[in-house]
Design a protein around this motif. Sequence first.
Motif: not given
Length: 104
Positions: A26-49
């Motif tokens: 989970v930590r690796r996902f937020y540290r490494e993978t998250l920064r490689t995602l598209e802005p629309a996906t980041l926004l969707a993740i933020l809304e879910e959180l």
Amino acid sequence: MPTPVQAFAEVAARRGGVDPSDPDAVRRFYRETLRTLEPATLLAILEELLASEGDAGGEGPEPFYPTGAALPSRQASPPVPLPLLACGWRRALGRLLRRRVKTR
């Protein structure tokens, strides 16, 4: 109330195929993978959180805290204004004591 750690693990599982019971994954996902995602996906993740904000934290991984973030020191914190009563207590006490000394 903050977003429970379990919500972060669930989002990492849905969005990154991460095992939600593995805190390192989970930590690796937020540290490494998250920064490689598209802005629309980041926004969707933020809304879910944000939608999970204030939920009761159920069973989930141990809470973890970022290792690279320094905690602010007391000296870096802004001063808190004192209540009016606290500011004038010495002056008021001095007046009372002077009155008692003069009347004796």
